[in-house]
Design an enzyme around this catalytic site. Structure first.
Site, PDB file in Angstrom:
ATOM      1  N   ASP A  30      20.824  -7.673  56.251  1.00 47.74           N
ATOM      2  CA  ASP A  30      20.610  -6.754  55.124  1.00 47.74           C
ATOM      3  C   ASP A  30      21.865  -5.893  54.989  1.00 47.74           C
ATOM      4  O   ASP A  30      22.292  -5.248  55.955  1.00 47.74           O
ATOM      5  CB  ASP A  30      19.377  -5.879  55.410  1.00 47.74           C
ATOM      6  CG  ASP A  30      19.012  -5.000  54.225  1.00 47.74           C
ATOM      7  OD1 ASP A  30      17.877  -5.119  53.737  1.00 47.74           O
ATOM      8  OD2 ASP A  30      19.858  -4.185  53.810  1.00 47.74           O
ATOM      9  N   ASP A 128      20.373  -8.162  48.448  1.00 48.35           N
ATOM     10  CA  ASP A 128      21.257  -7.893  49.591  1.00 48.35           C
ATOM     11  C   ASP A 128      20.669  -8.323  50.933  1.00 48.35           C
ATOM     12  O   ASP A 128      21.129  -7.867  51.965  1.00 48.35           O
ATOM     13  CB  ASP A 128      21.659  -6.413  49.631  1.00 48.35           C
ATOM     14  CG  ASP A 128      20.607  -5.521  50.259  1.00 48.35           C
ATOM     15  OD1 ASP A 128      19.417  -5.858  50.164  1.00 48.35           O
ATOM     16  OD2 ASP A 128      20.988  -4.509  50.865  1.00 48.35           O
ATOM     17  N   GLU A 129      19.652  -9.195  50.927  1.00 51.04           N
ATOM     18  CA  GLU A 129      19.131  -9.622  52.235  1.00 51.04           C
ATOM     19  C   GLU A 129      18.769 -11.094  52.236  1.00 51.04           C
ATOM     20  O   GLU A 129      18.391 -11.657  51.207  1.00 51.04           O
ATOM     21  CB  GLU A 129      17.931  -8.771  52.673  1.00 51.04           C
ATOM     22  CG  GLU A 129      16.802  -8.816  51.722  1.00 51.04           C
ATOM     23  CD  GLU A 129      15.586  -8.025  52.175  1.00 51.04           C
ATOM     24  OE1 GLU A 129      15.247  -8.033  53.366  1.00 51.04           O
ATOM     25  OE2 GLU A 129      14.961  -7.425  51.286  1.00 51.04           O
TER      26      GLU A 129
HETATM   27  P1  TTP Z   1      17.981  -1.877  50.229  1.00 51.91           P
HETATM   28  O1  TTP Z   1      18.533  -2.939  51.121  1.00 51.91           O
HETATM   29  O2  TTP Z   1      16.556  -1.488  50.389  1.00 51.91           O
HETATM   30  O3  TTP Z   1      18.813  -0.538  50.401  1.00 51.91           O
HETATM   31  P2  TTP Z   1      20.361  -0.331  50.625  1.00 51.91           P
HETATM   32  O4  TTP Z   1      21.079  -1.627  50.837  1.00 51.91           O
HETATM   33  O5  TTP Z   1      20.903   0.510  49.519  1.00 51.91           O
HETATM   34  O6  TTP Z   1      20.395   0.547  51.934  1.00 51.91           O
HETATM   35  P3  TTP Z   1      20.095   0.090  53.442  1.00 51.91           P
HETATM   36  O7  TTP Z   1      21.352   0.354  54.193  1.00 51.91           O
HETATM   37  O8  TTP Z   1      18.956   0.976  53.869  1.00 51.91           O
HETATM   38  O9  TTP Z   1      19.715  -1.368  53.407  1.00 51.91           O
HETATM   39  O10 TTP Z   1      18.180  -2.295  48.719  1.00 51.91           O
HETATM   40  C1  TTP Z   1      19.307  -3.045  48.271  1.00 51.91           C
HETATM   41  C2  TTP Z   1      19.732  -2.539  46.904  1.00 51.91           C
HETATM   42  O11 TTP Z   1      18.647  -2.627  45.987  1.00 51.91           O
HETATM   43  C3  TTP Z   1      20.153  -1.084  46.898  1.00 51.91           C
HETATM   44  O12 TTP Z   1      21.534  -0.925  47.254  1.00 51.91           O
HETATM   45  C4  TTP Z   1      19.861  -0.674  45.478  1.00 51.91           C
HETATM   46  C5  TTP Z   1      18.699  -1.537  45.063  1.00 51.91           C
HETATM   47  N1  TTP Z   1      17.463  -0.726  45.104  1.00 51.91           N
HETATM   48  C6  TTP Z   1      17.026  -0.109  43.925  1.00 51.91           C
HETATM   49  O13 TTP Z   1      17.637  -0.279  42.876  1.00 51.91           O
HETATM   50  N2  TTP Z   1      15.911   0.683  43.988  1.00 51.91           N
HETATM   51  C7  TTP Z   1      15.199   0.903  45.142  1.00 51.91           C
HETATM   52  O14 TTP Z   1      14.198   1.644  45.150  1.00 51.91           O
HETATM   53  C8  TTP Z   1      15.667   0.251  46.345  1.00 51.91           C
HETATM   54  C9  TTP Z   1      14.936   0.465  47.648  1.00 51.91           C
HETATM   55  C10 TTP Z   1      16.796  -0.544  46.274  1.00 51.91           C
HETATM   56 MG    MG Z   2      20.333  -3.053  52.190  1.00 54.58          MG
END
Ligand code: TTP
Ligand code: MG
Length: 375
Positions: A30, A128-129
């Site tokens: 992720d 992103d995962e």
């Molecule tokens: P995530 O992987 O949940 O979050 P992240 O990558 O920003 O942070 P982390 O380091 O905790 O993994 O989500 C991936 C992308 O999806 C995030 O960069 C933006 C988008 N997203 C939204 O648009 N709205 C949301 O509520 C969430 C959780 C994510």
């Molecule tokens: Mg992320």
């Protein structure tokens, strides 16, 4: 369980059971603060600063929400999905940037291509995962080396960090990747699952949301260890059959397998009129019917999508398209219909139309390892 903090991304000592032949080794990756990190990467002057991706906070009067934010912004208490007005109050000097979804999608495409090119079974579950089935590596030690290589490649090719979890099943791998964020690597070997999970709050289990958490709390269950110690009959009485896999997980049995999914890139439906038309009502009703049909196709594939494109072919075969990327992935008919109508209204220039079409793209399948409780 072995956790490698971000200060020590390179493995120096391998886990004790490196010589054993585990049945399954699943890696979950992720990206860290994905949208924010991508922005920082292309604007190095933002590095080290609180960056929030979302609509303009208008000095606290803005009405949108934050998509995500950098870890520097998280130190002020800002989180994904928080109203930007609140984010502004928490950190008025944060840098607020509007999202550039097309750019993030392109970077995501490159990242996923890199992961896919490892040759292992691969499953992308969001922008992103993704998971890789590293079982053919033969040992957790070998899987950890490969994870190190992936981290290096992501850093050198995209300038981005990620967090990785490695475990004998998908659910634990996903929980593990979240364990040491950002830039962490957490390995949970087969015999360590129960001990790893026991102290974690139940909401760390994918799919256990606020509602389920409250129901569990009413039964006195706060941690996964509490869940393991609860009689399955009590859980069945409260949650129904959904409790079975949840309880099994708490006891250390992660049965979620990785089913490879190539992914549909896009789905489309179009209609050619019997005779060319410039009747707005006819255009709109055809478009609505197409929205229903293409949404049905999306449902049949058990997918969600992010981008909607409307196509108009005018008399004389002049063709125009217009696309919009939705704020979130959707599997619902309404946002698809509303977005298609908007695009048609914006694009239609009054000429006679031969054909209209809708295409859904940036499609993905929701992560099947989410636990579902009957509440
Ligand atoms: P995530 O992987 O949940 O979050 P992240 O990558 O920003 O942070 P982390 O380091 O905790 O993994 O989500 C991936 C992308 O999806 C995030 O960069 C933006 C988008 N997203 C939204 O648009 N709205 C949301 O509520 C969430 C959780 C994510
Ligand atoms: Mg992320």
């Amino acid at each position: 369980m072995m956790s490698i903090p971000r200060t020590n991304p390179a493995m120096t000592s391998l886990p004790s059971s490196q010589d054993t032949r585990p049945e399954r080794i699943i890696l979950h990756v992720d990206m860290d603060s994905f949208y924010a990190s991508v922005e920082v990467q292309r604007r190095p002057e933002l590095r080290g600063k609180p960056v929030v991706i979302g609509s303009d906070p208008k000095e606290g009067k803005g009405r949108g929400v934050a998509c995500t934010c950098s870890y520097e912004a998280r130190a002020f208490g800002i989180r994904s999905a928080m109203p930007v007005s609140q984010a502004y109050v928490l950190c008025p000097h944060a840098i607020f940037l509007p999202p550039d979804f097309d750019y993030y999608s392109r970077i995501s495409g490159g990242i996923m291509e890199l992961l896919r090119s490892t040759g292992f079974r691969f499953l992308q579950v969001s922008i992103d995962e993704a998971y890789l089935d590293l079982s053919p590596c033969g040992s957790f030690g070998a899987a950890v080396s490969l994870a190190g290589q992936i981290r290096e490649d992501l850093q050198s090719r995209f300038g981005l960090t990620c967090s990785i979890g490695i475990a004998p099943g998908k659910t634990v791998a996903k929980i593990a990747s979240d364990f040491h964020k950002p830039n962490g690597l957490t390995v949970v070997e087969p015999g360590d699952i129960r001990a790893f999970l026991a102290p974690l709050p139940v909401n760390k289990i994918p799919g256990v949301g606020k509602k389920a958490e409250l129901h569990l709390l009413e039964l006195g269950i706060r941690t996964v260890g509490d869940l393991a110690a609860t009689d399955i009959q009590v859980l069945l009485g409260r949650f129904g059959r959904g409790a079975v896999s949840l309880h099994a997980l708490a006891l250390g049995n992660d049965t979620a397998e990785l089913e490879e999914y190539d992914g549909i890139k896009s789905l489309s439906r179009e209609t050619t009129f019997d005779s060319d038309t410039d009747d707005p009502a006819r255009l709109m009703s055809s478009l609505n019917a197409l929205a229903v049909a293409v949404h049905q196709a999306l449902e049949d594939e058990h997918c969600r999508c992010r981008t909607v494109t409307v196509k108009i072919r005018y008399q004389g075969f002049v063709t125009r398209t217009k696309s919009r990327t939705l704020l979130h992935m959707t599997g619902n008919a309404e946002p698809i219909r509303a977005c298609s109508q908007e695009l048609l209204r914006e694009m239609y220039d009054g000429r006679k139309v031969r054909l209209v079409g809708i295409r859904l793209s940036s499609c993905e399948k929701p992560d099947p390892c989410q636990m579902t409780l009957g509440i």
